[in-house]
Scaffold this active site. Structure first.
Site, PDB file in Angstrom:
ATOM      1  CG  ASN A  10     -41.420  -9.182  33.725  1.00  0.00           C
ATOM      2  OD1 ASN A  10     -40.619  -9.832  33.548  1.00  0.00           O
ATOM      3  ND2 ASN A  10     -42.789  -9.312  34.306  1.00  0.00           N
ATOM      4  CE  LYS A  12     -44.999 -10.232  31.857  1.00  0.00           C
ATOM      5  NZ  LYS A  12     -46.585 -10.032  32.023  1.00  0.00           N
ATOM      6  CG  HIS A  95     -44.829 -11.143  37.856  1.00  0.00           C
ATOM      7  ND1 HIS A  95     -45.878 -11.809  37.187  1.00  0.00           N
ATOM      8  CD2 HIS A  95     -44.759 -10.020  37.408  1.00  0.00           C
ATOM      9  CE1 HIS A  95     -46.376 -11.119  36.112  1.00  0.00           C
ATOM     10  NE2 HIS A  95     -45.606  -9.989  36.266  1.00  0.00           N
ATOM     11  CD  GLU A  97     -47.102 -13.296  33.902  1.00  0.00           C
ATOM     12  OE1 GLU A  97     -45.856 -13.318  33.686  1.00  0.00           O
ATOM     13  OE2 GLU A  97     -47.569 -12.335  33.315  1.00  0.00           O
ATOM     14  CD  GLU A 162     -46.660  -5.903  37.718  1.00  0.00           C
ATOM     15  OE1 GLU A 162     -46.292  -5.327  36.456  1.00  0.00           O
ATOM     16  OE2 GLU A 162     -46.694  -7.355  37.853  1.00  0.00           O
ATOM     17  N   GLY A 168     -51.132  -7.584  30.838  1.00  0.00           N
ATOM     18  CA  GLY A 168     -51.344  -7.897  29.404  1.00  0.00           C
ATOM     19  C   GLY A 168     -52.862  -7.894  29.019  1.00  0.00           C
ATOM     20  CB  SER A 208     -52.178  -2.847  30.437  1.00  0.00           C
ATOM     21  OG  SER A 208     -52.306  -4.045  30.229  1.00  0.00           O
TER      22      SER A 208
HETATM   23  P1  PGA Z   1     -47.740  -5.895  30.849  1.00  0.00           P
HETATM   24  O1  PGA Z   1     -47.114  -6.894  32.000  1.00  0.00           O
HETATM   25  O2  PGA Z   1     -47.108  -4.526  30.742  1.00  0.00           O
HETATM   26  O3  PGA Z   1     -47.699  -6.863  29.945  1.00  0.00           O
HETATM   27  O4  PGA Z   1     -49.032  -5.887  31.220  1.00  0.00           O
HETATM   28  C1  PGA Z   1     -46.491  -6.273  33.385  1.00  0.00           C
HETATM   29  C2  PGA Z   1     -46.004  -7.322  34.230  1.00  0.00           C
HETATM   30  O5  PGA Z   1     -46.588  -8.408  33.970  1.00  0.00           O
HETATM   31  O6  PGA Z   1     -44.936  -7.034  34.781  1.00  0.00           O
END
Ligand code: PGA
Length: 246
Positions: A10, A12, A95, A97, A162, A168, A208
């Protein structure tokens, strides 16, 4: 039942045209390797999708979101058939976000999943609790699973668990916790569509994941792959993650 494993990137809101080099490097790695145990999917920003899909046939591509309608007066939006038309096979929906910053609701997410399934896209449906919801995790996950449309199955849905607090942050649940939560999710899926159908649905872990923890996480019996954010933007690190399956 043997489930398909997926390693999903992903990106982003990261990536300019030059980032085709990341795709090419991952693609070379896949072609060289005799040990590819998962299907590799990259979800870059919309602007790169068509270009990437035309330039690489080793990797599958997906969108990071779609609108719930096919077309219309929705400035700035992209529909599921549009993703399909540029070569996407997948789309990430729900997601955290987008739930947080775009205020996406369960109702909207449900409509988006239906639209994506109608357009023959496979949905990577993100679920997970926030830090202050850990104690209520089961209730949260149940509610999120209940947002799935009734016709979901292993052909049209992949679940990505997740935990929002792990995205992150460099933090993850323990391996045991991940395995147990995935088991719970599968039980919730079974309540909706029956045990045998739910057994075929891949449940990915996200939050992460990196080259150091991938081996432990990806080889848990209940984990069918990963949704990778930050570490998917570095070709070498993502290739190491791809190589982490036993
Ligand atoms: P990350 O993000 O691996 O940077 O923690 C995962 C995601 O948001 O899908």
């Amino acid at each position: 039942m043997k489930r398909t494993k997926y390693t999903v990137a992903n990106w982003k809101m990261n990536g300019l045209t030059g980032s085709i080099n990341i795709v090419k490097s991952i693609s070379r790695h896949i072609k060289r390797s005799k040990h590819i145990k998962s299907r590799i999917v990259i979800c870059p920003p919309f602007t790169l999708l068509s270009y990437f899909a035309q330039n690489d046939n080793t990797i599958s591509f997906g969108g990071q979101n779609c609108h719930f309608l096919e077309n219309g007066a929705f400035t700035g939006s992209i529909s599921a058939p549009m993703l399909k038309s540029v070569g996407c096979k997948f789309v990430i929906i729900g997601h955290s976000e987008r739930r947080q910053y775009q205020k996406e609701t369960s109702k909207e997410i449900n409509l988006k999943i239906k639209a994506a399934i109608s357009a023959n896209l496979k949905v990577i449906y993100c679920i997970g609790e926030k830090l202050n919801q850990i104690k209520n995790r089961n209730v949260i996950l149940k509610r999120q699973i209940n947002s799935l449309p009734i016709n979901f199955n292993n052909k049209n849905i992949i679940i990505a668990y997740e935990p929002v607090w792990a995205i992150g942050t460099g933090k993850t649940p323990t391996a045991d916790e991940i395995n147990n939560i995935h088991l719970k999710i599968r039980k919730l899926l079974a309540i909706k569509i029956g045990a045998s159908k739910s057994n075929g649905i891949s449940i990915l872990y996200g939050g992460s994941v990196n080259a150091n923890n991938a081996y432990e996480i990806l080889n848990l019996p209940e984990v069918d792959g990963a949704l990778v954010g930050g570490a998917s933007l570095k070709a070498k690190e993502f290739s190491k993650i791809i190589d982490s399956y036993k």
